[in-house]
Design a protein around this motif. Structure first.
Motif, PDB file in Angstrom:
ATOM      1  N   LEU A 102      28.447  47.110  33.203  1.00 17.81           N
ATOM      2  CA  LEU A 102      29.354  47.712  34.182  1.00 17.81           C
ATOM      3  C   LEU A 102      30.179  46.652  34.907  1.00 17.81           C
ATOM      4  CD1 LEU A 102      30.131  50.393  35.575  1.00 17.81           C
ATOM      5  CD2 LEU A 102      28.454  49.814  37.331  1.00 17.81           C
ATOM      6  N   VAL A 103      29.511  45.669  35.506  1.00 17.28           N
ATOM      7  CA  VAL A 103      30.230  44.731  36.363  1.00 17.28           C
ATOM      8  C   VAL A 103      30.475  43.413  35.619  1.00 17.28           C
ATOM      9  CG1 VAL A 103      30.275  43.622  38.605  1.00 17.28           C
ATOM     10  CG2 VAL A 103      28.987  45.738  38.281  1.00 17.28           C
ATOM     11  N   PRO A 104      31.720  43.108  35.313  1.00 12.05           N
ATOM     12  CA  PRO A 104      32.001  41.868  34.595  1.00 12.05           C
ATOM     13  C   PRO A 104      31.703  40.654  35.484  1.00 12.05           C
ATOM     14  CG  PRO A 104      33.903  43.344  34.614  1.00 12.05           C
ATOM     15  CD  PRO A 104      32.932  43.873  35.606  1.00 12.05           C
ATOM     16  N   ILE A 105      31.298  39.547  34.838  1.00 12.39           N
ATOM     17  CA  ILE A 105      30.995  38.318  35.572  1.00 12.39           C
ATOM     18  C   ILE A 105      32.185  37.848  36.429  1.00 12.39           C
ATOM     19  CG2 ILE A 105      30.291  35.912  35.357  1.00 12.39           C
ATOM     20  CD1 ILE A 105      28.050  37.284  34.288  1.00 12.39           C
ATOM     21  N   PRO A 106      33.446  37.899  35.916  1.00 12.67           N
ATOM     22  CA  PRO A 106      34.559  37.440  36.769  1.00 12.67           C
ATOM     23  C   PRO A 106      34.617  38.152  38.117  1.00 12.67           C
ATOM     24  CG  PRO A 106      35.326  37.669  34.532  1.00 12.67           C
ATOM     25  CD  PRO A 106      33.923  38.229  34.556  1.00 12.67           C
ATOM     26  N   VAL A 107      34.275  39.442  38.123  1.00 18.96           N
ATOM     27  CA  VAL A 107      34.294  40.181  39.387  1.00 18.96           C
ATOM     28  C   VAL A 107      33.200  39.652  40.315  1.00 18.96           C
ATOM     29  CG1 VAL A 107      33.966  42.437  40.450  1.00 18.96           C
ATOM     30  CG2 VAL A 107      35.243  42.244  38.313  1.00 18.96           C
ATOM     31  N   PRO A 140      34.456  54.379  40.500  1.00 19.57           N
ATOM     32  CA  PRO A 140      33.802  53.070  40.368  1.00 19.57           C
ATOM     33  C   PRO A 140      34.329  52.326  39.139  1.00 19.57           C
ATOM     34  CG  PRO A 140      32.176  54.748  40.877  1.00 19.57           C
ATOM     35  CD  PRO A 140      33.486  55.459  40.702  1.00 19.57           C
ATOM     36  N   ARG A 141      34.484  53.012  38.049  1.00 24.41           N
ATOM     37  CA  ARG A 141      34.929  52.370  36.811  1.00 24.41           C
ATOM     38  C   ARG A 141      36.334  51.784  36.995  1.00 24.41           C
ATOM     39  NH1 ARG A 141      32.772  50.209  32.480  1.00 24.41           N
ATOM     40  NH2 ARG A 141      31.292  51.931  32.319  1.00 24.41           N
ATOM     41  N   ASN A 142      37.232  52.590  37.573  1.00 22.29           N
ATOM     42  CA  ASN A 142      38.602  52.138  37.792  1.00 22.29           C
ATOM     43  C   ASN A 142      38.653  50.960  38.757  1.00 22.29           C
ATOM     44  OD1 ASN A 142      40.022  53.743  36.101  1.00 22.29           O
ATOM     45  ND2 ASN A 142      40.348  55.374  37.602  1.00 22.29           N
ATOM     46  N   LEU A 143      37.836  51.061  39.786  1.00 17.25           N
ATOM     47  CA  LEU A 143      37.833  50.003  40.801  1.00 17.25           C
ATOM     48  C   LEU A 143      37.388  48.686  40.169  1.00 17.25           C
ATOM     49  CD1 LEU A 143      38.139  49.221  43.776  1.00 17.25           C
ATOM     50  CD2 LEU A 143      35.742  49.788  44.090  1.00 17.25           C
ATOM     51  N   ILE A 144      36.335  48.749  39.358  1.00 17.47           N
ATOM     52  CA  ILE A 144      35.818  47.531  38.729  1.00 17.47           C
ATOM     53  C   ILE A 144      36.860  46.958  37.774  1.00 17.47           C
ATOM     54  CG2 ILE A 144      34.125  46.717  37.052  1.00 17.47           C
ATOM     55  CD1 ILE A 144      32.156  48.646  38.510  1.00 17.47           C
ATOM     56  N   ASN A 145      37.517  47.867  37.060  1.00 11.10           N
ATOM     57  CA  ASN A 145      38.601  47.464  36.184  1.00 11.10           C
ATOM     58  C   ASN A 145      39.679  46.695  36.928  1.00 11.10           C
ATOM     59  OD1 ASN A 145      39.489  47.635  33.557  1.00 11.10           O
ATOM     60  ND2 ASN A 145      38.916  49.813  33.503  1.00 11.10           N
ATOM     61  N   LEU A 146      40.070  47.276  38.047  1.00 13.72           N
ATOM     62  CA  LEU A 146      41.108  46.654  38.871  1.00 13.72           C
ATOM     63  C   LEU A 146      40.653  45.280  39.347  1.00 13.72           C
ATOM     64  CD1 LEU A 146      43.815  47.112  40.449  1.00 13.72           C
ATOM     65  CD2 LEU A 146      42.386  47.870  42.344  1.00 13.72           C
ATOM     66  N   MET A 147      39.406  45.234  39.816  1.00 15.45           N
ATOM     67  CA  MET A 147      38.895  43.972  40.332  1.00 15.45           C
ATOM     68  C   MET A 147      38.858  42.919  39.244  1.00 15.45           C
ATOM     69  SD  MET A 147      38.529  44.491  43.406  1.00 15.45           S
ATOM     70  CE  MET A 147      37.346  44.093  44.657  1.00 15.45           C
TER      71      MET A 147
END
Lengths: 321, 512
Positions: free
Chosen positions: A170-175, A36-43
């Motif tokens: 966890l989830v950045p606003i841009p995502v 999940p962390r990597n995926l959010i990073n990528l997004m």
């Protein structure tokens, strides 16, 4: 529902993503497995490119293109931050922030409406129109603050949050913005009359007109949408950088085109899907991330990305034969 | 494959120019050619007949080197051979004039004729020699319309483009010339000019394969006829004295009724009235059409008939004049205005203006009605399906699943779809521009029935066609259209076709 359902496209794209992940893991020894962390990073990394690519997909789908989006991000960021900085260090207010965002997005929409109106009403090709507007927009952005970056005024914590705050840490606003734009575009393109009409216009503009579709109005709306989304990306960017950079945005239009095309949007018009474009942006994002982590020199990175895009489009064309 | 004995003796004692034996071609599971036998002699026009889907196009593509046959033999001049590529076919002197035009719009007539075989010296195109060659060729072929060889092809009408295509094919040695529906966009005069060119080629010993849906043309030009049905040759016979009805029965394997019949003209409300319409190509046109009436517009290619249709549909700008639909004055600035006024056009060129070819049959049929099935945000598949099913069933659009690509349908089915999709809300006025162009015999007759039925239901139908028989046979009244204006009106039956033709060409004067 379009006859060109995305279903057939998703398979190969997902396969490409898996192949890339395996390649990075076992050949280059780079871990980008999708925790999940990597995926959010990528997004987060692809959010600006993806938002631009969603708009670009619409223009390419109707047989056009918008080369001005990269510079529109810079113009919007600059106008927005300039508006915020007008008042110096006065205390922040929600009204002020909202006005600044509206002014910035308004500037983007104006560029889009010029693009769209010229594309629809004149017989000039969109490539030329938007190339010229790229330069015009760049000139406009550079006219602010003698082309130097404008820092975001200190008290504007709310503006800075757009690019930097993470919901639940966890989830950045841009995502969140990117996914919201994605779902909105999926509905617009794949569920509404408007979207259905875009496929018709891209497939055969004359046939669409003869079927009673207001082709010119649709075209203008597409360019306004595309440009406004570029404005959204520009606001995110300025917030992430804590400053508006009038000279920013170079080459972003090319990333957007690449994502759309890798995702299966056809330059002949009438073929393409939003989920395809999202997967296209993810593929390019994985490439960027993987090559970076593997310590590949940036000159080689460009070379590899170029070849991957060629291969993807070649396979697509070959498969359709 | 078996070793076969040398070719049988033919009538003239020499080997035929082209002979096909048991040619089979499959596309996946579809058997396009199921064992075709065919032979072409020197100095004959050999008509190839059959409904769409009978295998004519595939057969031509085999001869043109586009498709390789899966089984069977091809003999040329008594040699067993294989035609592996278009270049191969060219070396044997096989030239094809395709139905779909293959010209470059921005290039001149001369440049198009010599495209790919430009005369050159040291790598430079010899433009003057090319223009001179083109002018000589055009003169030799007697195609006066193409005298201005520097004119860009995009400025020519469809008929003239067709003539460029023919000139292009004949610019190189042609032992076998294949013509696929060459007259579909030609007027009577142009057709006759083409025929005299073809007769000259025949006299010079060339073999011509001629494909057309127009039986009367085949009677005029053909020496022998081969009929294809379901991918196999049904038989070959001399064209002289052939019975048309028998021929049709042979093709479709069923008897079709009398094509032309005319219901009594209705006297009803005026559906549409046009008063002194003017545009770039329309020079003062006034007419009126009643509900239930079929109004024919007869005119030569280039007379501007299509411009009138396009102006009435809001595609070409009207500069002056008024249009009344159902008694109300309407502005026609776009197809949307026309549709709002109940005016519908089925365009002349369905591939260019009618269909989104990369999309499905259902997509194309449901396209004008998105407001019915995309209410709110989420589209209703079932409502769309209803619209599509209604059209497919009531217009008997056969041959494919509704979700199949529309390009896979035959011309007749495509055309029925384009007419049928407008019947979701019956229009006041239906304008049909060349509704039977590129449509096979069976579908053509079906189209006639559709036109008559729609008019019978109270619709006003404006019928534009190059085929004089068709216009005169179906219409209650016929307007003679010449140079963008109406040059008189005739009642079918009261005037002979020859007299009408004379007036349209300007040969007959107005006194008749």
């Amino acid at each position: 529902m379009s006859a060109r359902t995305g279903a057939r496209r998703v398979g190969p794209l997902v396969a490409a993503i898996v192949a890339l992940l395996l390649f990075f893991r076992f050949v280059l020894g780079v871990e980008i497995f999708l925790s999940p962390r990597n995926l959010i990073n990528l997004m987060e990394q692809i959010s600006v490119d993806a938002i631009l690519a969603f708009g670009m997909t619409l223009t390419i789908l109707i047989g056009g293109i918008d080369l001005s989006v990269g510079r529109v991000t810079a113009l919007t960021g600059t106008v927005t931050v300039y508006w915020l900085a007008r008042n110096g260090d006065a205390p922040e207010s929600a009204v002020e922030l909202a006005t600044a965002l509206i002014v910035g997005l308004g500037a983007a929409a104006i560029v889009g409406s010029v693009n769209g109106t010229l594309a629809a009403k004149s017989r000039m090709p969109p490539f030329i129109i938007t190339l010229a507007m790229l330069m015009v927009t760049r000139g406009l952005a550079l006219s602010f603050n003698e082309a130097r970056p404008i820092p975001v005024p200190r008290p504007e914590a709310a503006f800075l949050a757009i690019g930097n705050y993470q919901i639940l840490d966890l989830v950045p606003i841009p995502v969140v913005v990117m996914l919201a734009v994605f779902f909105a575009m999926v509905v617009i393109l794949h569920a509404t009359r408007f979207g259905q009409h875009l496929y018709a216009i891209g497939g055969n503009r004359e046939a669409a007109r003869f079927a009673g579709i207001a082709t010119e109005r649709h075209e203008i709306i597409v360019y306004v949408l595309c440009s406004t989304l570029a404005g959204v990306a520009g606001i995110i960017q300025a917030s992430q950088l804590n400053a508006a950079v009038p000279a920013a945005g170079e080459g972003l239009e090319l990333n957007a085109i690449a994502a759309a095309v890798v995702g299966g949007t056809s330059f002949t018009g009438g073929v393409g899907t939003m989920h395809g474009t999202l997967l296209g942006a993810i593929i390019i994002g994985i490439l960027n991330k993987g090559l970076n982590q593997a310590g590949v020199h940036f000159s080689l990175q460009y070379l590899v990305k170029g070849l991957v895009i060629l291969a993807a489009v070649y396979l697509d064309v070959w498969r359709r034969k | 494959m078996n070793v076969t004995p040398p070719s049988r003796a033919t009538g003239s004692g020499e080997a035929p120019l082209v002979e096909l034996r048991g040619v089979v071609k499959r596309f996946g599971s579809v058997l396009a050619l199921a064992g075709v036998d065919f032979h072409l002699r020197r100095g004959e026009v050999h008509a190839l007949l059959g409904e769409n889907g009978a295998g004519k196009s595939t057969l031509i593509k085999v001869l043109a080197g586009i498709h390789a046959p899966d089984e069977g033999e091809i003999w040329i001049n008594g040699h067993r051979t294989a035609i592996r590529s278009v270049a191969d076919a060219g070396r044997w002197g096989i030239r094809v004039i395709h139905q779909e035009l293959s010209l470059v719009p921005g290039l001149s007539i001369a440049e198009n004729i010599y495209l790919g075989v430009e005369p050159h010296r040291w790598g430079l195109v010899r433009r003057r020699a090319m223009r001179a060659d083109a002018a000589r060729l055009v003169e030799r072929l007697g195609i006066d319309e193409l005298q201005e060889v520097d004119l860009p092809v995009e400025r020519l009408g469809v008929a003239h483009r067709q003539l460029v295509e023919i000139a292009k094919a004949l610019s190189q040695e042609a032992r076998v010339l294949i013509l696929d529906e060459p007259t579909s966009s030609l007027s009577e005069v142009e057709t006759e000019a083409l025929f005299s060119t073809l007769r000259r080629l025949r006299a010079a010993g060339a073999g011509l394969i001629y494909i057309s849906h127009r039986l009367e043309e085949i009677e005029r030009i053909a020496d022998r006829i081969t009929v294809l049905r379901d991918g196999a040759s049904v038989g070959t016979r001399a064209a002289a004295g052939v019975d048309r009805r028998e021929l049709v029965r042979w093709m479709v394997d069923r008897d079709i009724g009398d094509v032309f019949h005319r219901p009594a003209p209705a006297s009803a409300d005026v559906a549409l009235e046009a008063r002194s319409l003017r545009s770039a190509a329309v020079h003062g046109v006034s007419f009126c059409i009643r509900r239930g009436e079929i109004l024919g517009i007869a005119g030569l290619v280039g007379s501007g008939r299509s411009s009138l249709a396009r102006a009435l549909f809001g595609v070409e700008r009207l500069e002056e004049g008024q249009v009344f639909a159902g008694g109300k004055s309407v502005q026609l600035r776009s197809p949307r205005d026309a549709l709002a006024a109940g005016i519908v056009l089925v365009p002349e060129d369905r591939r260019r203006d009618g269909l989104v070819l990369i999309e499905s049959v259902a997509f194309n049929i449901a396209l004008p009605w998105t407001r019915r099935w995309c209410r709110g945000v989420w589209p209703s598949r079932s409502r769309r399906r209803e619209i599509v099913d209604r059209t497919v069933q009531s217009f008997r659009i056969g041959g494919a699943d509704a979700e199949a690509c529309v390009a896979t349908l035959s011309g007749g089915n495509q055309q029925k779809g384009l007419v049928g999709r407008w019947m979701e809300e019956a229009p006041r006025v239906l304008i049909l521009d060349e509704p039977t162009r590129g449509v096979d015999v069976g579908a053509r007759e079906e189209m006639f029935r559709i036109i008559i039925a729609l008019a019978g239901s109270g619709m006003a139908v404006i019928l534009i066609s190059s085929d004089l028989n068709e216009v005169v046979g179906l219409s209650h009244r016929v307007l003679l259209y010449r140079d963008g204006a109406i040059d008189g009106e005739v009642l079918p039956g009261a005037t002979s076709l020859e007299a009408i033709m004379a007036r349209l060409t300007g040969a007959g004067g107005r006194g008749s």
